[in-house]
Design a protein around this motif. Structure first.
Motif, PDB file in Angstrom:
ATOM      1  N   SER A  32       0.857  -1.235  -0.061  1.00  0.00           N
ATOM      2  CA  SER A  32       0.009   0.123   0.085  1.00  0.00           C
ATOM      3  C   SER A  32       0.866   1.359   0.254  1.00  0.00           C
ATOM      4  CB  SER A  32      -0.794   0.016   1.156  1.00  0.00           C
ATOM      5  OG  SER A  32      -0.274  -0.098   2.489  1.00  0.00           O
ATOM      6  N   LYS A  33       2.033   1.221   0.550  1.00  0.00           N
ATOM      7  CA  LYS A  33       2.797   2.465   0.603  1.00  0.00           C
ATOM      8  C   LYS A  33       3.509   2.749  -0.738  1.00  0.00           C
ATOM      9  CE  LYS A  33       4.207   2.053   5.503  1.00  0.00           C
ATOM     10  NZ  LYS A  33       5.369   1.792   6.538  1.00  0.00           N
ATOM     11  N   LYS A  34       3.722   1.637  -1.579  1.00  0.00           N
ATOM     12  CA  LYS A  34       4.199   1.666  -2.730  1.00  0.00           C
ATOM     13  C   LYS A  34       3.366   2.216  -3.859  1.00  0.00           C
ATOM     14  CE  LYS A  34       8.109  -1.716  -3.112  1.00  0.00           C
ATOM     15  NZ  LYS A  34       8.985  -0.705  -3.862  1.00  0.00           N
ATOM     16  N   ILE A  35       1.950   1.858  -3.436  1.00  0.00           N
ATOM     17  CA  ILE A  35       0.969   2.481  -4.266  1.00  0.00           C
ATOM     18  C   ILE A  35       0.657   3.865  -3.760  1.00  0.00           C
ATOM     19  CG2 ILE A  35      -1.744   2.266  -4.629  1.00  0.00           C
ATOM     20  CD1 ILE A  35      -1.438  -0.832  -4.432  1.00  0.00           C
ATOM     21  N   GLU A  36       0.725   4.336  -2.858  1.00  0.00           N
ATOM     22  CA  GLU A  36       0.532   5.635  -2.250  1.00  0.00           C
ATOM     23  C   GLU A  36       1.549   6.456  -2.915  1.00  0.00           C
ATOM     24  OE1 GLU A  36      -0.411   8.223   1.707  1.00  0.00           O
ATOM     25  OE2 GLU A  36       0.667   6.296   1.729  1.00  0.00           O
ATOM     26  N   ARG A  37       2.763   6.215  -3.254  1.00  0.00           N
ATOM     27  CA  ARG A  37       3.877   6.949  -3.765  1.00  0.00           C
ATOM     28  C   ARG A  37       3.534   7.005  -5.343  1.00  0.00           C
ATOM     29  NH1 ARG A  37       7.324   4.274   0.160  1.00  0.00           N
ATOM     30  NH2 ARG A  37       7.897   2.546  -1.448  1.00  0.00           N
ATOM     31  N   ILE A  38       2.967   6.250  -5.905  1.00  0.00           N
ATOM     32  CA  ILE A  38       2.421   6.252  -7.249  1.00  0.00           C
ATOM     33  C   ILE A  38       1.387   7.363  -7.551  1.00  0.00           C
ATOM     34  CG2 ILE A  38       1.461   4.857  -9.267  1.00  0.00           C
ATOM     35  CD1 ILE A  38       3.103   2.363  -8.222  1.00  0.00           C
ATOM     36  N   LYS A  39       0.482   7.345  -6.463  1.00  0.00           N
ATOM     37  CA  LYS A  39      -0.430   8.340  -6.483  1.00  0.00           C
ATOM     38  C   LYS A  39      -1.353   8.098  -7.845  1.00  0.00           C
ATOM     39  CE  LYS A  39       1.985  12.265  -4.578  1.00  0.00           C
ATOM     40  NZ  LYS A  39       2.794  13.438  -4.355  1.00  0.00           N
ATOM     41  N   PRO A  40      -2.022   6.907  -7.834  1.00  0.00           N
ATOM     42  CA  PRO A  40      -3.028   6.593  -9.152  1.00  0.00           C
ATOM     43  C   PRO A  40      -4.336   7.261  -8.991  1.00  0.00           C
ATOM     44  CG  PRO A  40      -3.184   4.851  -7.205  1.00  0.00           C
ATOM     45  CD  PRO A  40      -2.185   6.033  -6.782  1.00  0.00           C
ATOM     46  N   ASP A  41      -4.782   7.297 -10.031  1.00  0.00           N
ATOM     47  CA  ASP A  41      -6.476   7.942 -10.167  1.00  0.00           C
ATOM     48  C   ASP A  41      -7.280   6.683  -9.730  1.00  0.00           C
ATOM     49  OD1 ASP A  41      -6.218  10.746 -11.430  1.00  0.00           O
ATOM     50  OD2 ASP A  41      -4.787   9.600 -12.679  1.00  0.00           O
ATOM     51  N   ILE A  42      -7.083   5.513 -10.063  1.00  0.00           N
ATOM     52  CA  ILE A  42      -7.791   4.374  -9.505  1.00  0.00           C
ATOM     53  C   ILE A  42      -6.877   2.975  -9.426  1.00  0.00           C
ATOM     54  CG2 ILE A  42      -9.892   5.163 -10.632  1.00  0.00           C
ATOM     55  CD1 ILE A  42      -9.582   2.888 -12.721  1.00  0.00           C
ATOM     56  N   VAL A  43      -7.270   2.299  -8.542  1.00  0.00           N
ATOM     57  CA  VAL A  43      -6.677   0.898  -8.435  1.00  0.00           C
ATOM     58  C   VAL A  43      -7.796  -0.065  -8.893  1.00  0.00           C
ATOM     59  CG1 VAL A  43      -5.712  -0.680  -6.895  1.00  0.00           C
ATOM     60  CG2 VAL A  43      -5.449   1.713  -6.453  1.00  0.00           C
ATOM     61  N   VAL A  44      -7.126  -1.021  -9.629  1.00  0.00           N
ATOM     62  CA  VAL A  44      -8.066  -2.142 -10.206  1.00  0.00           C
ATOM     63  C   VAL A  44      -7.313  -3.392  -9.491  1.00  0.00           C
ATOM     64  CG1 VAL A  44      -8.988  -1.051 -12.279  1.00  0.00           C
ATOM     65  CG2 VAL A  44      -6.903  -2.350 -12.418  1.00  0.00           C
ATOM     66  N   ILE A  45      -8.336  -4.304  -9.055  1.00  0.00           N
ATOM     67  CA  ILE A  45      -7.858  -5.851  -8.561  1.00  0.00           C
ATOM     68  C   ILE A  45      -8.684  -6.781  -9.384  1.00  0.00           C
ATOM     69  CG2 ILE A  45      -8.009  -7.241  -6.633  1.00  0.00           C
ATOM     70  CD1 ILE A  45      -8.133  -4.912  -4.458  1.00  0.00           C
ATOM     71  N   THR A  46      -7.646  -7.559 -10.114  1.00  0.00           N
ATOM     72  CA  THR A  46      -8.519  -8.407 -11.123  1.00  0.00           C
ATOM     73  C   THR A  46      -8.236 -10.072 -10.741  1.00  0.00           C
ATOM     74  OG1 THR A  46      -6.359  -8.249 -12.161  1.00  0.00           O
ATOM     75  CG2 THR A  46      -7.983  -7.200 -13.174  1.00  0.00           C
ATOM     76  N   GLY A  47      -8.933 -10.198  -9.331  1.00  0.00           N
ATOM     77  CA  GLY A  47      -9.221 -11.593  -9.025  1.00  0.00           C
ATOM     78  C   GLY A  47      -8.018 -12.100  -8.140  1.00  0.00           C
ATOM     79  N   ASP A  48      -8.427 -13.372  -7.645  1.00  0.00           N
ATOM     80  CA  ASP A  48      -7.597 -14.093  -6.541  1.00  0.00           C
ATOM     81  C   ASP A  48      -7.080 -13.245  -5.633  1.00  0.00           C
ATOM     82  OD1 ASP A  48      -8.532 -16.014  -8.023  1.00  0.00           O
ATOM     83  OD2 ASP A  48      -6.514 -16.717  -8.946  1.00  0.00           O
ATOM     84  N   LEU A  49      -7.725 -12.428  -4.910  1.00  0.00           N
ATOM     85  CA  LEU A  49      -7.477 -11.582  -3.762  1.00  0.00           C
ATOM     86  C   LEU A  49      -7.150 -12.563  -2.697  1.00  0.00           C
ATOM     87  CD1 LEU A  49      -6.915  -8.731  -2.683  1.00  0.00           C
ATOM     88  CD2 LEU A  49      -9.489  -8.534  -2.064  1.00  0.00           C
TER      89      LEU A  49
END
Length: 224
Positions: free
Chosen positions: A52-69
């Motif tokens: 989540s910290k790496k995602i936060e640094r990217i500053k995305p407009d949206i996050v998509v999760i494509t299964g097998d969570l």
């Protein structure tokens, strides 16, 4: 043995970011620079906040999760929810199911709890994304195992299911550019046939058997 052990440990715990710049004349100007982060096939892996910290640094407009969570053999729903809650504080999250959710017997429980951290589940549904007065479509395909059994899903022919559901989504779409979230990459020929512009898929793990310095050797449902 030491090298292989180190390689396996690194492969299962390191977080690598792969960047792609997508260009299309069909994409509305309002979405120029739009940033999407995709995560997939975590199978209940716990990165203890590092992901989540790496995602936060990217500053995305949206996050998509494509299964097998989650993993159907040991579905740790609380672990999955902890990660999703962290991510949903960064950007809107859109999610479609994979074969592990559908075969776990616990997908209804997971779906009921995913809504609380404000995740939009778009299994077999269509939503519109808006930015700078421009609009694009985001379609989601529930994994075909929604209609299958553990003992037969690997051999099942899901071409009709995939094409029929995508055609139905297009009937309700009023956007010229459409993105698809679908767990399975092996139906790419159908995605192209019905007119999807951009696909985010998972399932293949970049090769479920990987060799150092070479990469993926065998991927699920795709073979060598």
């Amino acid at each position: 043995i030491v090298f292989l052990s180190s390689f396996v440990l690194w492969q299962n715990n390191d977080i690598e970011i792969t960047e792609h710049i997508y260009v299309s004349s069909k994409l509305p100007e309002g979405f120029d620079g739009y940033k999407i982060v995709q995560i997939s096939d975590l199978h209940n892996k716990n990165y203890y906040g590092r992901l989540s910290k790496k995602i936060e640094r990217i500053k995305p407009d949206i996050v998509v999760i494509t299964g097998d969570l989650i993993d159907r053999r040991n579905a740790k729903i609380d672990t999955a929810l902890q990660l999703v809650e962290q991510i949903s504080n960064i950007a809107p999250v859109y999610y479609v199911s994979g074969n592990h959710e559908q075969l776990s017997g616990k997908y209804d429980i997971l779906k009921g709890k995913l809504g609380k951290p404000n995740v939009k589940i778009i299994d077999n549904s269509y939503v519109v994304l808006e930015r700078n007065e421009s609009r694009i479509g985001l379609m989601g395909l529930a994994d075909p195992t929604i209609q299958q059994k553990e003992s037969t899903y690997l051999l099942a022919d899901s071409n009709y299911y995939v094409e029929n559901n995508l055609n139905r989504l297009f009937e309700n779409a009023d956007t010229n550019f459409n993105i698809l979230l679908s767990h399975r990459p092996e139906y790419f020929h159908i995605y192209a046939k019905v007119g999807i512009d951009l696909v985010f898929s998972g399932h293949a793990h970049g090769g479920q058997i990987r060799i150092p310095f070479i990469g993926g050797l065998v991927a699920a449902n795709l073979g060598f």
